[in-house]
Design an enzyme around this catalytic site. Structure first.
Site, PDB file in Angstrom:
ATOM      1  N   LYS A 175      35.294  12.073   5.839  1.00  0.00           N
ATOM      2  CA  LYS A 175      35.171  12.853   7.073  1.00  0.00           C
ATOM      3  C   LYS A 175      35.905  12.134   8.198  1.00  0.00           C
ATOM      4  CE  LYS A 175      32.289  13.026  10.591  1.00  0.00           C
ATOM      5  NZ  LYS A 175      33.211  13.373  11.675  1.00  0.00           N
ATOM      6  N   GLU A 250      31.455  -0.893   9.427  1.00  0.00           N
ATOM      7  CA  GLU A 250      32.418  -1.591  10.290  1.00  0.00           C
ATOM      8  C   GLU A 250      32.156  -1.036  11.682  1.00  0.00           C
ATOM      9  OE1 GLU A 250      34.795  -2.639  12.455  1.00  0.00           O
ATOM     10  OE2 GLU A 250      36.399  -1.415  11.587  1.00  0.00           O
ATOM     11  N   CYS A 284      37.915  -1.857  17.728  1.00  0.00           N
ATOM     12  CA  CYS A 284      36.674  -2.614  17.547  1.00  0.00           C
ATOM     13  C   CYS A 284      36.929  -4.110  17.681  1.00  0.00           C
ATOM     14  CB  CYS A 284      36.060  -2.284  16.207  1.00  0.00           C
ATOM     15  SG  CYS A 284      37.266  -2.270  14.886  1.00  0.00           S
ATOM     16  N   GLU A 384      30.016  -2.741  24.419  1.00  0.00           N
ATOM     17  CA  GLU A 384      31.379  -2.375  24.025  1.00  0.00           C
ATOM     18  C   GLU A 384      31.873  -1.229  24.913  1.00  0.00           C
ATOM     19  OE1 GLU A 384      32.006  -0.531  20.127  1.00  0.00           O
ATOM     20  OE2 GLU A 384      33.712  -1.888  19.872  1.00  0.00           O
TER      21      GLU A 384
HETATM   22  P1  NDP Z   1      30.520   7.351  16.734  1.00  0.00           P
HETATM   23  O1  NDP Z   1      30.058   6.111  16.092  1.00  0.00           O
HETATM   24  O2  NDP Z   1      29.503   8.316  17.179  1.00  0.00           O
HETATM   25  O3  NDP Z   1      31.509   8.144  15.751  1.00  0.00           O
HETATM   26  C1  NDP Z   1      32.184   7.599  14.660  1.00  0.00           C
HETATM   27  C2  NDP Z   1      32.208   8.613  13.508  1.00  0.00           C
HETATM   28  O4  NDP Z   1      30.884   8.831  13.015  1.00  0.00           O
HETATM   29  C3  NDP Z   1      32.735  10.004  13.895  1.00  0.00           C
HETATM   30  O5  NDP Z   1      33.448  10.567  12.815  1.00  0.00           O
HETATM   31  C4  NDP Z   1      31.418  10.738  14.155  1.00  0.00           C
HETATM   32  O6  NDP Z   1      31.543  12.131  14.150  1.00  0.00           O
HETATM   33  C5  NDP Z   1      30.561  10.208  13.020  1.00  0.00           C
HETATM   34  N1  NDP Z   1      29.136  10.431  13.215  1.00  0.00           N
HETATM   35  C6  NDP Z   1      28.448  10.646  14.370  1.00  0.00           C
HETATM   36  N2  NDP Z   1      27.133  10.842  14.129  1.00  0.00           N
HETATM   37  C7  NDP Z   1      26.975  10.738  12.781  1.00  0.00           C
HETATM   38  C8  NDP Z   1      25.845  10.829  11.914  1.00  0.00           C
HETATM   39  N3  NDP Z   1      24.611  11.096  12.357  1.00  0.00           N
HETATM   40  N4  NDP Z   1      26.044  10.661  10.587  1.00  0.00           N
HETATM   41  C9  NDP Z   1      27.260  10.388  10.108  1.00  0.00           C
HETATM   42  N5  NDP Z   1      28.371  10.313  10.882  1.00  0.00           N
HETATM   43  C10 NDP Z   1      28.234  10.464  12.199  1.00  0.00           C
HETATM   44  O7  NDP Z   1      31.502   6.960  17.911  1.00  0.00           O
HETATM   45  P2  NDP Z   1      31.853   7.789  19.220  1.00  0.00           P
HETATM   46  O8  NDP Z   1      33.018   8.613  18.927  1.00  0.00           O
HETATM   47  O9  NDP Z   1      30.667   8.515  19.799  1.00  0.00           O
HETATM   48  O10 NDP Z   1      32.228   6.594  20.204  1.00  0.00           O
HETATM   49  C11 NDP Z   1      31.174   5.913  20.903  1.00  0.00           C
HETATM   50  C12 NDP Z   1      31.411   4.447  20.949  1.00  0.00           C
HETATM   51  O11 NDP Z   1      31.446   3.930  19.624  1.00  0.00           O
HETATM   52  C13 NDP Z   1      32.737   4.015  21.530  1.00  0.00           C
HETATM   53  O12 NDP Z   1      32.701   3.980  22.906  1.00  0.00           O
HETATM   54  C14 NDP Z   1      32.911   2.669  20.892  1.00  0.00           C
HETATM   55  O13 NDP Z   1      32.177   1.743  21.635  1.00  0.00           O
HETATM   56  C15 NDP Z   1      32.300   2.824  19.521  1.00  0.00           C
HETATM   57  N6  NDP Z   1      33.304   3.080  18.460  1.00  0.00           N
HETATM   58  C16 NDP Z   1      33.657   2.050  17.657  1.00  0.00           C
HETATM   59  C17 NDP Z   1      34.635   2.242  16.698  1.00  0.00           C
HETATM   60  C18 NDP Z   1      35.095   1.136  15.824  1.00  0.00           C
HETATM   61  O14 NDP Z   1      36.247   1.118  15.422  1.00  0.00           O
HETATM   62  N7  NDP Z   1      34.209   0.214  15.447  1.00  0.00           N
HETATM   63  C19 NDP Z   1      35.301   3.519  16.528  1.00  0.00           C
HETATM   64  C20 NDP Z   1      34.803   4.568  17.385  1.00  0.00           C
HETATM   65  C21 NDP Z   1      33.848   4.329  18.313  1.00  0.00           C
HETATM   66  P3  NDP Z   1      31.610  12.871  15.616  1.00  0.00           P
HETATM   67  O15 NDP Z   1      32.946  12.504  16.142  1.00  0.00           O
HETATM   68  O16 NDP Z   1      31.446  14.290  15.325  1.00  0.00           O
HETATM   69  O17 NDP Z   1      30.482  12.327  16.439  1.00  0.00           O
END
Ligand code: NDP
Length: 490
Positions: A175, A250, A284, A384
Site C-alpha cells: 500500500k 521503520e 526519517c 519529529e
Molecule cells: P503516517 O505514519 O500516518 O503514514 C504512513 C503510512 O501509513 C501511510 O501510507 C498511511 O496511510 C499509513 N497508515 C495510516 N494509518 C494506518 C493504519 N491504521 N494502519 C495501517 N497503515 C496506516 O504518516 P503521516 O503521513 O500522517 O505523517 C505524519 C508524521 O509521520 C510526519 O510528520 C512524520 O513525522 C512521520 N513520518 C515518518 C516517515 C518516515 O519515513 N519514517 C514517513 C512519513 C511520515 P494514509 O496516508 O492514508 O494515512
C-alpha cells in the site's frame, strides 16, 4: 509527460476499486489535480491477498536465480525509463527533478539490482550437531507480506521493501501512500512488462485507516513491513496481533548531527545542509538537531544560515530548483505550526520560518529553510517536525554532546563532524542509533542495513539483514546413521 497509471494493480492487471471510489492526487507545486486514483478498501485488499496467495507457490518454488533475473531486468528497465520516472516522482512528491533524476531513480535501480544479485546467494547453513545427524537450516520465505510505504520517498522505499521480499521468494501486497502513489503504480507496470508473474506483486492504493488497517489485520498476511510515523507504527503492531504476524517498523527519527570544535567547518556546513534540507527535510534520517560546540557555533552558524538563505526554492520540475514544496498542504501547515511552538518556548528563528513570498509559489506547499536556536529539551528539539526545520543547540564538552545526542526517544540516523579519529569511533559506538555517519551524513547503500532503535522501530531494511527479516529459519534434522537407543525400555 510520463505515463500515469491510476488504477489498483491486482493479479497482474490494472483494475478499478470494487466500489469505484477514487482519491485525488495533487501536484504539491500548485495543488492542481494530477489524476484521480482508484481507492482500495478492505474488499480490494482481500482480492490482492488472494492473488498473492495463489502466486506464492510458483513464485517461491521458482529457481532463485530466475527470481533474481526478473529483478535485474526490472533494474535495467528502470534505468531505461529514468527520465520519465524522475519526472513522475518530482510531479507527485515535489522532489526537485535534479534529485529525482540523480538520487531517487539510480538508488531505486541499484536496490533492485542488489537484491536481484542476492536472490541466489542468500543461503542457509549446516550446523555441526552430534555424530550421525545432518542438521541444515534453510531460509524459507514467509508467504504473503504486506508493505505500507509513506509519501516521502515512494520510489526508493518501494524498492527497499519489494526488492528483498521478492528475492527471498515472498509475494507482496503493497500500500503506497494515497498522496504519492504514481511512481509505485508505474513500477508495477514495468514489473508486468519484464515478466513478473501475476499476483507476485499487488498494489493497493488507499487510506491508512481503511486499506492499511485491513492489510495490517489480515489473517493470511504473514508479515507487515511499515514505514511511517511512530504513532501509526503502534497501530500497526496492534492490528497485527490477530495472527501474530511478523512486524518490521521503520519509524520516525530526530537525527543528532554533532559538530565538534575540530571539525572541517566547510564540510560540516555543506553536509549539515544536505542532512536537513534534502527533500525539504522530509526524511526519517534527516539531521534535524544540530549540536554544535560553543567555540565554533558563531562561525558555523554564520555560514550555515547564509547557505540556508541562499537555497533556491522553486517548481520541482525546474532543473535549477534546489528545494521543492512539501508533499502536501496538510503537512506544510503541520511544519509551520512548529515555528509557533518554537517561539512559544523561547526559540529564536535564525532564518525561514514561513512560506516564501514569491507569487509563483503561493499556491504550493512551500516552506523556507528554517533554522531555530532551541534548547535540547524544547518540543521542537524532541518531536519529529519532518520538514526543512533544524534546531541548533550548543555544547561545552563531549559528555554534554553525547547526553544531548541520546536525549530523545528516537534512535535512527545521526552524524558527527570531527578530525579526531578516536573521538569519531567513541561516539560512533556510544550514540544510540541504527546508523552513524562520520564526516558525512545520509549515506545509504543497498548492502548496508538501515533501521533504528527505540521509538524509531525495529528490523532492518537492505543488505543481508533484510533477507533475514523476509525469511524464516527452518531447521531440518536428518538421521544419517545414528543409532538411537529406545527411550522407553520394554
Ligand atoms: P503516517 O505514519 O500516518 O503514514 C504512513 C503510512 O501509513 C501511510 O501510507 C498511511 O496511510 C499509513 N497508515 C495510516 N494509518 C494506518 C493504519 N491504521 N494502519 C495501517 N497503515 C496506516 O504518516 P503521516 O503521513 O500522517 O505523517 C505524519 C508524521 O509521520 C510526519 O510528520 C512524520 O513525522 C512521520 N513520518 C515518518 C516517515 C518516515 O519515513 N519514517 C514517513 C512519513 C511520515 P494514509 O496516508 O492514508 O494515512
Amino acid at each position: 509527460m510520463p505515463t500515469i497509471q491510476n488504477q489498483l494493480f491486482i493479479d497482474g492487471r490494472f483494475v478499478d476499486a470494487q466500489d469505484g471510489a477514487t482519491i485525488d492526487v495533487l501536484n504539491p507545486h500548485d495543488n492542481s489535480l494530477i489524476t484521480r486514483v482508484a481507492e482500495a478498501k478492505a474488499a480490494d485488499v482481500e482480492l490482492a491477498v488472494a492473488a498473492a496467495e495463489r502466486a506464492f507457490g510458483p513464485w517461491s518454488r521458482m529457481a532463485a536465480a530466475d527470481r533474481g533475473r526478473l529483478l535485474l531486468k526490472l533494474a535495467d528497465r528502470i534505468e531505461a525509463c529514468a527520465d520519465e520516472l524522475a519526472h513522475l516522482e518530482s510531479l507527485d512528491t515535489g522532489h526537485p527533478i535534479r534529485d529525482a533524476r540523480h538520487i531517487d531513480v539510480p538508488r531505486t535501480a541499484a536496490c533492485y539490482r542488489y537484491f536481484g544479485g542476492m536472490a541466489d546467494k542468500f543461503q542457509g547453513s549446516v550446523v555441526p550437531v552430534e555424530t550421525g545427524f545432518l542438521n541444515y537450516v534453510m531460509r524459507s520465505p514467509i508467504g504473503v507480506v504486506g508493505q505500507i510505504v509513506p509519501w516521502n520517498f515512494p520510489l526508493m522505499f518501494t524498492a527497499w521493501k519489494m526488492g528483498p521480499a521478492l528475492a527471498a521468494g515472498n509475494t507482496v501486497v503493497l500500500k503506497p501512500s494515497e498522496i504519492t502513489p504514481l511512481s509505485t503504480l508505474r513500477i508495477a507496470e514495468l514489473m508486468a512488462e519484464v515478466g513478473f508473474p501475476p499476483g507476485a506483486v499487488n498494489i493497493v492504493v488507499g487510506y491508512g485507516h481503511a486499506a492499511g488497517q485491513a492489510l495490517a489485520e489480515h489473517p493470511r498476511v504473514g508479515k507487515i513491513a511499515f514505514t511511517g510515523s511512530t504513532a501509526t507504527g503502534r497501530r500497526v503492531v496492534e492490528a497485527s496481533k490477530g495472527n501474530l504476524k511478523r512486524v518490521q517498523l521503520e519509524l520516525g527519527g530526530k537525527g543528532a548531527n554533532i559538530v565538534f570544535e575540530d571539525a572541517n567547518l566547510v564540510a560540516a556546513v555543506n553536509g549539515s545542509a544536505w542532512a536537513i534540507f534534502h527533500n525539504q527535510g522530509q526524511a526519517c534520517i534527516a539531521g534535524s538537531r544540530l549540536i554544535v560546540h560553543e567555540r565554533v557555533a558563531d562561525e558555523f552558524l554564520d555560514r550555515f544560515v547564509g547557505l540556508a538563505k541562499s537555497i533556491r526554492l522553486g517548481n520541482p520540475l525546474d532543473p535549477d530548483t534546489e528545494m521543492g514544496p512539501l508533499t502536501s498542504a496538510l503537512h506544510r501547515d503541520r511544519v509551520l505550526a512548529y515555528v509557533d511552538v518554537a517561539r512559544e518556548q523561547g526559540g529564536e528563528v535564525l532564518s525561514g520560518g514561513r512560506a516564501p513570498d514569491a507569487a509563483e509559489l503561493a499556491r504550493g506547499c512551500y516552506v523556507e529553510p528554517t533554522v531555530v536556536r532551541a534548547r535540547a529539551t524544547d518540543r521542537v528539539a524532541q518531536e519529529e517536525v519532518f520538514g526543512p526545520f533544524v534546531t541548533v543547540t550548543t555544547f561545552k564538552d563531549d559528555e554534554e554532546a553525547l547526553a544531548i545526542a541520546n536525549g530523545t526517544e528516537y534512535g535512527l540516523g545521526s552524524g558527527l563532524w570531527t578530525r579526531d579519529l578516536s573521538r569519531a569511533h567513541r561516539f560512533g559506538q556510544a550514540i544510540r542509533a541504527g546508523m552513524v555517519w562520520v564526516n558525512s551524513y545520509k549515506r545509504v547503500n543497498p548492502g548496508s542495513p538501515f533501521g533504528g532503535v527505540g521509538q524509531s522501530g525495529y528490523g532492518r531494511e537492505m543488505g543481508f539483514e533484510a533477507m533475514h527479516d523476509y525469511t524464516e529459519a527452518k531447521s531440518i534434522w536428518v538421521n544419517v546413521d545414528a543409532v538411537i537407543p529406545p527411550h522407553f525400555k520394554r
